[in-house]
Design a protein around this motif. Sequence first.
Motif, PDB file in Angstrom:
ATOM      1  N   PRO A 587       0.822  -1.221   0.000  1.00 55.00           N
ATOM      2  CA  PRO A 587       0.000   0.000   0.000  1.00 55.00           C
ATOM      3  C   PRO A 587       0.848   1.261   0.000  1.00 55.00           C
ATOM      4  CG  PRO A 587      -0.073  -1.087   2.150  1.00 55.00           C
ATOM      5  CD  PRO A 587       0.659  -2.009   1.238  1.00 55.00           C
ATOM      6  N   LYS A 588       0.401   2.252  -0.783  1.00 55.72           N
ATOM      7  CA  LYS A 588       0.984   3.583  -0.754  1.00 55.72           C
ATOM      8  C   LYS A 588       0.178   4.455   0.209  1.00 55.72           C
ATOM      9  CE  LYS A 588       2.056   3.287  -5.719  1.00 55.72           C
ATOM     10  NZ  LYS A 588       1.911   3.971  -7.029  1.00 55.72           N
ATOM     11  N   ASP A 589       0.670   5.649   0.458  1.00 56.73           N
ATOM     12  CA  ASP A 589      -0.057   6.583   1.317  1.00 56.73           C
ATOM     13  C   ASP A 589      -1.462   6.857   0.785  1.00 56.73           C
ATOM     14  OD1 ASP A 589       2.399   6.612   2.477  1.00 56.73           O
ATOM     15  OD2 ASP A 589       2.583   8.789   2.580  1.00 56.73           O
ATOM     16  N   THR A 590      -1.616   6.847  -0.541  1.00 56.21           N
ATOM     17  CA  THR A 590      -2.928   7.103  -1.133  1.00 56.21           C
ATOM     18  C   THR A 590      -3.934   6.014  -0.753  1.00 56.21           C
ATOM     19  OG1 THR A 590      -1.962   6.168  -3.152  1.00 56.21           O
ATOM     20  CG2 THR A 590      -2.235   8.557  -3.055  1.00 56.21           C
ATOM     21  N   TYR A 591      -3.472   4.790  -0.622  1.00 58.28           N
ATOM     22  CA  TYR A 591      -4.351   3.700  -0.172  1.00 58.28           C
ATOM     23  C   TYR A 591      -4.863   3.989   1.241  1.00 58.28           C
ATOM     24  CZ  TYR A 591      -5.758  -1.108   1.059  1.00 58.28           C
ATOM     25  OH  TYR A 591      -6.448  -2.234   1.478  1.00 58.28           O
ATOM     26  N   PHE A 592      -3.958   4.465   2.103  1.00 57.74           N
ATOM     27  CA  PHE A 592      -4.370   4.802   3.473  1.00 57.74           C
ATOM     28  C   PHE A 592      -5.358   5.969   3.483  1.00 57.74           C
ATOM     29  CE2 PHE A 592       0.182   3.318   4.353  1.00 57.74           C
ATOM     30  CZ  PHE A 592      -0.213   2.009   4.558  1.00 57.74           C
ATOM     31  N   LEU A 593      -5.161   6.917   2.557  1.00 51.33           N
ATOM     32  CA  LEU A 593      -6.105   8.032   2.448  1.00 51.33           C
ATOM     33  C   LEU A 593      -7.502   7.518   2.140  1.00 51.33           C
ATOM     34  CD1 LEU A 593      -6.545  11.178   2.235  1.00 51.33           C
ATOM     35  CD2 LEU A 593      -6.259  10.860  -0.231  1.00 51.33           C
ATOM     36  N   TYR A 594      -7.608   6.566   1.220  1.00 54.50           N
ATOM     37  CA  TYR A 594      -8.917   6.010   0.885  1.00 54.50           C
ATOM     38  C   TYR A 594      -9.536   5.290   2.072  1.00 54.50           C
ATOM     39  CZ  TYR A 594      -9.048   7.252  -4.012  1.00 54.50           C
ATOM     40  OH  TYR A 594      -9.136   7.965  -5.179  1.00 54.50           O
ATOM     41  N   GLN A 595      -8.723   4.614   2.848  1.00 55.14           N
ATOM     42  CA  GLN A 595      -9.270   3.981   4.052  1.00 55.14           C
ATOM     43  C   GLN A 595      -9.851   5.028   4.997  1.00 55.14           C
ATOM     44  OE1 GLN A 595      -5.740   1.564   5.170  1.00 55.14           O
ATOM     45  NE2 GLN A 595      -7.071  -0.212   4.906  1.00 55.14           N
ATOM     46  N   ALA A 596      -9.166   6.159   5.116  1.00 50.97           N
ATOM     47  CA  ALA A 596      -9.663   7.229   5.993  1.00 50.97           C
ATOM     48  C   ALA A 596     -10.989   7.794   5.481  1.00 50.97           C
ATOM     49  CB  ALA A 596      -8.620   8.336   6.104  1.00 50.97           C
ATOM     50  N   TYR A 597     -11.146   7.875   4.173  1.00 48.89           N
ATOM     51  CA  TYR A 597     -12.388   8.392   3.589  1.00 48.89           C
ATOM     52  C   TYR A 597     -13.519   7.364   3.640  1.00 48.89           C
ATOM     53  CZ  TYR A 597     -11.090  12.912   1.473  1.00 48.89           C
ATOM     54  OH  TYR A 597     -10.746  14.227   1.256  1.00 48.89           O
ATOM     55  N   LEU A 598     -13.205   6.089   3.480  1.00 50.51           N
ATOM     56  CA  LEU A 598     -14.248   5.109   3.158  1.00 50.51           C
ATOM     57  C   LEU A 598     -14.621   4.148   4.277  1.00 50.51           C
ATOM     58  CD1 LEU A 598     -13.047   4.137  -0.442  1.00 50.51           C
ATOM     59  CD2 LEU A 598     -14.709   5.885   0.207  1.00 50.51           C
ATOM     60  N   LEU A 599     -13.691   3.850   5.164  1.00 47.64           N
ATOM     61  CA  LEU A 599     -13.999   2.840   6.173  1.00 47.64           C
ATOM     62  C   LEU A 599     -15.047   3.348   7.160  1.00 47.64           C
ATOM     63  CD1 LEU A 599     -10.490   1.314   6.980  1.00 47.64           C
ATOM     64  CD2 LEU A 599     -12.324   0.323   5.602  1.00 47.64           C
ATOM     65  N   GLY A 600     -15.946   2.473   7.523  1.00 46.19           N
ATOM     66  CA  GLY A 600     -17.021   2.845   8.437  1.00 46.19           C
ATOM     67  C   GLY A 600     -16.657   2.730   9.901  1.00 46.19           C
ATOM     68  N   LYS A 601     -15.461   2.281  10.215  1.00 45.04           N
ATOM     69  CA  LYS A 601     -15.013   2.165  11.603  1.00 45.04           C
ATOM     70  C   LYS A 601     -13.886   3.158  11.857  1.00 45.04           C
ATOM     71  CE  LYS A 601     -11.924  -1.623  10.252  1.00 45.04           C
ATOM     72  NZ  LYS A 601     -11.568  -3.051  10.459  1.00 45.04           N
ATOM     73  N   VAL A 653      -8.044  17.811   8.320  1.00 43.99           N
ATOM     74  CA  VAL A 653      -8.579  18.567   7.191  1.00 43.99           C
ATOM     75  C   VAL A 653      -8.594  17.621   5.996  1.00 43.99           C
ATOM     76  CG1 VAL A 653      -8.293  20.541   5.660  1.00 43.99           C
ATOM     77  CG2 VAL A 653      -7.667  20.738   8.087  1.00 43.99           C
ATOM     78  N   ASP A 654      -9.789  17.315   5.513  1.00 43.93           N
ATOM     79  CA  ASP A 654      -9.936  16.361   4.416  1.00 43.93           C
ATOM     80  C   ASP A 654      -9.220  15.053   4.735  1.00 43.93           C
ATOM     81  OD1 ASP A 654     -11.426  18.204   2.982  1.00 43.93           O
ATOM     82  OD2 ASP A 654      -9.681  18.993   1.920  1.00 43.93           O
ATOM     83  N   HIS A 655      -9.420  14.612   5.989  1.00 47.66           N
ATOM     84  CA  HIS A 655      -8.954  13.308   6.457  1.00 47.66           C
ATOM     85  C   HIS A 655      -7.433  13.216   6.595  1.00 47.66           C
ATOM     86  CE1 HIS A 655     -12.947  11.442   6.274  1.00 47.66           C
ATOM     87  NE2 HIS A 655     -13.128  12.168   5.190  1.00 47.66           N
ATOM     88  N   ILE A 656      -6.746  14.341   6.571  1.00 45.81           N
ATOM     89  CA  ILE A 656      -5.294  14.357   6.752  1.00 45.81           C
ATOM     90  C   ILE A 656      -4.942  15.363   7.845  1.00 45.81           C
ATOM     91  CG2 ILE A 656      -3.106  15.083   5.692  1.00 45.81           C
ATOM     92  CD1 ILE A 656      -3.860  12.367   4.743  1.00 45.81           C
ATOM     93  N   ILE A 657      -3.982  14.973   8.704  1.00 49.68           N
ATOM     94  CA  ILE A 657      -3.402  15.895   9.683  1.00 49.68           C
ATOM     95  C   ILE A 657      -1.901  15.970   9.416  1.00 49.68           C
ATOM     96  CG2 ILE A 657      -3.145  16.503  12.104  1.00 49.68           C
ATOM     97  CD1 ILE A 657      -5.431  14.620  12.767  1.00 49.68           C
ATOM     98  N   ASP A 658      -1.384  17.193   9.357  1.00 47.99           N
ATOM     99  CA  ASP A 658       0.043  17.412   9.134  1.00 47.99           C
ATOM    100  C   ASP A 658       0.688  17.943  10.407  1.00 47.99           C
ATOM    101  OD1 ASP A 658       0.761  17.063   6.148  1.00 47.99           O
ATOM    102  OD2 ASP A 658      -1.115  18.191   6.086  1.00 47.99           O
ATOM    103  N   TRP A 659       1.810  17.370  10.782  1.00 45.27           N
ATOM    104  CA  TRP A 659       2.632  17.893  11.873  1.00 45.27           C
ATOM    105  C   TRP A 659       4.034  18.205  11.347  1.00 45.27           C
ATOM    106  CZ3 TRP A 659      -1.104  14.418  13.601  1.00 45.27           C
ATOM    107  CH2 TRP A 659      -1.795  14.777  14.762  1.00 45.27           C
ATOM    108  N   GLN A 660       4.634  19.241  11.856  1.00 48.09           N
ATOM    109  CA  GLN A 660       6.045  19.510  11.627  1.00 48.09           C
ATOM    110  C   GLN A 660       6.824  18.846  12.760  1.00 48.09           C
ATOM    111  OE1 GLN A 660       7.510  20.996   8.977  1.00 48.09           O
ATOM    112  NE2 GLN A 660       5.448  21.092   8.062  1.00 48.09           N
TER     113      GLN A 660
END
Length: 880
Positions: A587-601, A653-660
């Motif tokens: 899996p790439k990071d984009t796969y994880f993004l889809y899980q964040a958008y789509l998974l019901g849990k 924000v749109d299922h992503i959090i960024d930290w420095q």
Amino acid sequence: MLKAKSLLLLFIAATIGLTSFAQDTGRKTISLNDQWQFSKEGGQVEQVNIPHTWNDKDVLDDAPGYYRGLGIYKRKLKLDESLKSKEIFLVFNGVAQEAEVLVNGRSAAKHIGSYTRFIVPISAYLNYKNDVIEVKANNRFNEDIPPLTADFTFFGGLYRNVSLLITHPVHFLQTDNGSGGVFITTPQVSASSASVQIKSAIDNASANARKVQVESTIFDAKGNSVTRHTTALNINKNEHKTITQDIRSIPKPELWSTENPYLYRVVTKIIDVKTKSVIDQVSNPLGFRWFKFDADKGFFLNDKPLKIIGASRHQDYENRGNATPDALQIRDVELLKAMGGNFLRVAHYPQDPQILEACDRLGILASVEIPVVNTITETDAFTNNCLNMQTEMVKQNFNHPSIIIWAYMNEILLRLKFSNDKPRQQVYFDHVRELAQKLDSLTRKLDPSRYTLLVNHGAWDIYNKVGLTKIPMLVGWNLYSGWYSGVPEDFGKFLDRHHKELPNTPFMVTEYGADADPRIRSFSPIRFDKSVEYGIKFNQVYLNAMLSRPFVAGGEAWNLADFNSETREETMPHINNKGLLTIGREPKDTYFLYQAYLLGKPYLKITSAHWKDRTGTADSAALTSTQPVQIATNLKSAELVLNGKSLGVKDAVDHIIDWQVPFVNGKNQLRVVSGSQTDQADINFQLQPFKFNDDQIPFKNINILLGSKRFYIDEKEHQLWMPAQPYRAGSWGWIGGDPYKGTNNRITYGSDKNILGTDNDPIYQTQQVDIKQFRFDVPDGEYDLALYFAELVGGETKEALAYNLDNNHKKEVAEQRIFDVLINGTAFLPKLNLAADFGYTTAVKKTIRITVQNSKGISIDFNAIQGKPVLNAIQLRKIY
């Protein structure tokens, strides 16, 4: 030893012939995947197992093209004479692309098309002593066979399972376009009741008329019989008949859905009236569901709105080509389900039977299509082959409840013919439209219960002008705003335009995506840099646009996994990197993004954990290097902890959090927390000193990409490459010049050419042009220095990818480039001429050991003789 093994296999086959039919319970299917001999035309013979392709290696080398020609497979078949009273068939699930089957030297059948099953009756050709099966497979270009051109590789071979089918003379018909002879429909379905219609084609190959019963039993998921229907049938010798069984009411059926893919099973038997024995039996899945597409409200399954989100799939796998084992095929569907997807576009051709079986089981809706891609040939033969492929596809896959769509064209106006002859072009457009209409009409006749789909690329005006948006029941759009053309924000505008101008036509986004090479990362991602980070931004825009518009039925990411496309070059030559998974299914990071958008849990994932090894320069005099880390989540907020210290709570924000994150040298432990959800990762960080005289951060080695803003991970040699910086006193960097920006208006980031002689193309695909000097203000000592070059301008002009819609591809004019390279004032590479000395787009690496003394550091000077000096990458390692 091999001979003994072969004898054992032959003995087993003979034993099957003698004993398996003692109870005469019906058909037997025996795998024939082993013990094949293979040779290319005029080539050496080797022993292979099926699935097999002859293109698993030559599609990945630097030589353009791959073997497209004849391959010959042979196998011995030992059958006991007791089987003479049976009917015997060979079942081929996929042979690319023209096939002829010979038995004992006699031609038994021919088949056209790489992607559908065909079944060959062979009883009449057998001697039951030393039978030999021969398959001639040919993946040559043939203008009468689709696909003609496409952005995927046309692998050759006997690349799907092969089996021997043995039946009683009275059996379910095996000669109807590769189908199983039984077709199941559900004319009426609701939550309260359902009806089932079963059409069975029976063949009598015996010398006598027979009286039989056809018995169909529906079993629930627990194996309990729900209902049974029996029909008496008299069938003459050498006759086949079709009977229809109507089961009018099944009360309160368990409905099939994406959340609850409940499967019934229909077992249909042919029973001999006289002996009461079962002489043939087949089993098919049954799912009770109903669905519709609405132009305003999207898609409904069982009267419930459902946003379709999934992916398209190609069938090849890393280092295997199309010869992919069953377990890996099934795993793809499991990975799609685990991502939260509910739809699979089986593209651009019918795929292994295992795929749709898995969709049925897992609750994945599906569309299937034939490979009419990019262009057509205006011949009757081409048209007939298309119609035959569509018929085979529909009939072979008819009983899968997961299928809701049959498709038949993809981006057919992408490569426009006759652009300089408008009257002739109009004739071509007419032929395209006529073919589309024939395919659509055929499909509706074969299966009125499902939708038809024609897929277009984003050229709105021409598809409407030719009339292709008016033929299918459902329109598909392949949209790449922000990749092949435009910006991501154009995507939503296109969706709104369809709804406004075609308000009564439901549609889906059948493709969208951006290349994401898993080895490339960037803190300032831009189009064409191939970074994972740009892929994240791109997919966020697209998902938000589709999810916020009810009239968009759904979208399928292109692609589930990276796949082979031999004509592509770019950062990973011969691979299309738009997958959410790598070609090896990591899996790439984009796969994880889809899980964040789509998974019901609840979901929480450190996406950057895939980037386990990092490097970067220390922040000023600090002992840390601050770099971003991303977390994908469907939760409101989360807290990030670094080495036991909190970096604070942030909102998604749109299922992503960024930290420095201030990384320290060595191991860094990351832990993200949100309520009861946690995730953690260890990041190994190589900290580079802000200045070389910083004793707290001892310098070891550094790898630098010129003209680049991206990081590159060389996984094979475990080296980390970082972007260059302008020279800073006491540190390192370049002086003079500008990043290479290509020679056309489309590519503004480096080169997308295949660099010969290396697997690390990204090291050579960017460069600083007109560079004057590169400096390392290192302390005295011994160092190994390596300079990397490639001439990116000139060489053979290749056809531009048709998918680059705003591509102003033009012939490059190679400039004469000659320059001296000096190290600390001493000539190292005098009169260097990359094109003349090494060739265009060829990797050049030059190394030298340097003794630094008197606090002079290392200065590399580039003195122009003709043209502008270049440097692609540089590497420095301290010895002592």
